[in-house]
Design a protein around this motif. Sequence first.
Motif, PDB file in Angstrom:
ATOM      1  N   VAL A  44       0.802  -1.224   0.000  1.00 34.12           N
ATOM      2  CA  VAL A  44       0.000   0.000   0.000  1.00 34.12           C
ATOM      3  C   VAL A  44       0.836   1.275   0.000  1.00 34.12           C
ATOM      4  O   VAL A  44       0.319   2.357  -0.310  1.00 34.12           O
ATOM      5  CB  VAL A  44      -0.978   0.022   1.195  1.00 34.12           C
ATOM      6  CG1 VAL A  44      -1.990  -1.104   1.069  1.00 34.12           C
ATOM      7  CG2 VAL A  44      -0.233  -0.058   2.519  1.00 34.12           C
ATOM      8  N   LYS A  70      -6.612   3.649  -1.812  1.00 32.49           N
ATOM      9  CA  LYS A  70      -6.102   2.437  -1.158  1.00 32.49           C
ATOM     10  C   LYS A  70      -4.642   2.544  -0.734  1.00 32.49           C
ATOM     11  O   LYS A  70      -4.139   1.660  -0.047  1.00 32.49           O
ATOM     12  CB  LYS A  70      -6.227   1.246  -2.116  1.00 32.49           C
ATOM     13  CG  LYS A  70      -7.655   0.881  -2.504  1.00 32.49           C
ATOM     14  CD  LYS A  70      -7.657  -0.310  -3.456  1.00 32.49           C
ATOM     15  CE  LYS A  70      -9.068  -0.692  -3.864  1.00 32.49           C
ATOM     16  NZ  LYS A  70      -9.078  -1.892  -4.757  1.00 32.49           N
ATOM     17  N   VAL A  71      -3.959   3.618  -1.158  1.00 33.59           N
ATOM     18  CA  VAL A  71      -2.507   3.650  -0.985  1.00 33.59           C
ATOM     19  C   VAL A  71      -2.025   4.848  -0.170  1.00 33.59           C
ATOM     20  O   VAL A  71      -2.735   5.838   0.013  1.00 33.59           O
ATOM     21  CB  VAL A  71      -1.783   3.666  -2.356  1.00 33.59           C
ATOM     22  CG1 VAL A  71      -2.184   2.452  -3.176  1.00 33.59           C
ATOM     23  CG2 VAL A  71      -2.051   4.959  -3.121  1.00 33.59           C
TER      24      VAL A  71
END
Length: 368
Positions: A44, A70-71
């Motif tokens: 991530v 998401k990161v």
Amino acid sequence: MELRDFGKRSGFRIPRVNLGPMRLPADFDEAAALIRKSIDAGMVYIDASRGYEDCELKLARALKDGYREKVILSTKWSPWGMPIEKNDDTSADCVRRRMDEQMKRLDVDYLDFYQIWSINSREQFNQVTRRGGMLDGIRRAMDEGLVGHAGFTTHDEPESLVSYLPEADWCEIILFPYNLLQTRYAPAIAAAHRLGIGTLVMNPVGGGRLAEPSPVLARLAEEIGAASVPDLAVRYIMSNPNVDTILTGVGKAADISDSIASVEAGPFSGEQIRRIQAYLAEVSDGASRLCTGCEYCLPCPAGIHIPEIMACVQDDRHWGFTASARKRYLRQTIRADACTECGVCEEKCTQKLAIREDMAYARRRFGE
């Protein structure tokens, strides 16, 4: 993957292996698919750079469709790392211009981290942290809600780095060079960890060097019970409790699965670490008698860069990295075949090495 604190300053928790997008496939669609595969597998944290060719543009494509959320996205720049214009400098205004460009290239409106790229001396540290310097530009962006956190990357001498770490109260993460064959940054990593700074390691397999066939290291991997030399290299780093995460270069799907498998296999035992260190010390002792790179042998009357040739011989003879040693040798403009065996270099060599014999070895071993 299991998560751990990303130091004590950032507030993030991250897995032990994350994405370094420096070696992505050339094709944009293929690269984007591989980035998403990495993220889906749990990598991530993404460590980008303006200097990694078109990686920011490839990330822009990959981070659509909800993947940005998401990161933990980081990028970096410095005027000595990659000047974009002739007048680029270490000012707050300059780093802000570059940052705005990078956000456009990434097609994002927020960066989780912005790092100063390659602080490699006390002088550079002072330049970027002075009033009106790069750090002020990053802080301004943080105040405006464009950047969340700050850090830097380094190739400075470990002793120098440790001397100014206590002054870097603003720094939340540092990216270090550190691998199986380059462990001298361990004290600096430990010092950063004690200060609560998140610690990342670049090139865990030596930029691909430790993925090259090496009979010497293959014997060690087999003895220790590692699946391969790259597995040995990754697990060795993960056995250092002061390392929070490694960045793995991804050029194919196997790079993702292999890195995760190594991390999930767990660290080595204390007994295994002692054996690894003893084995490497034994090989390194032989290698250290070859050449220290002091350059007292220069200039060579024939124009040969003797330490570069000697380093190629060392990598081949002691570590078994024949392919990369030959490649570096063939990149030399003036090679060992130019040696006239005058002996001037041996008279100046502080280690009293048989340089002429090693030049002959290089000619035989690496000659076209």
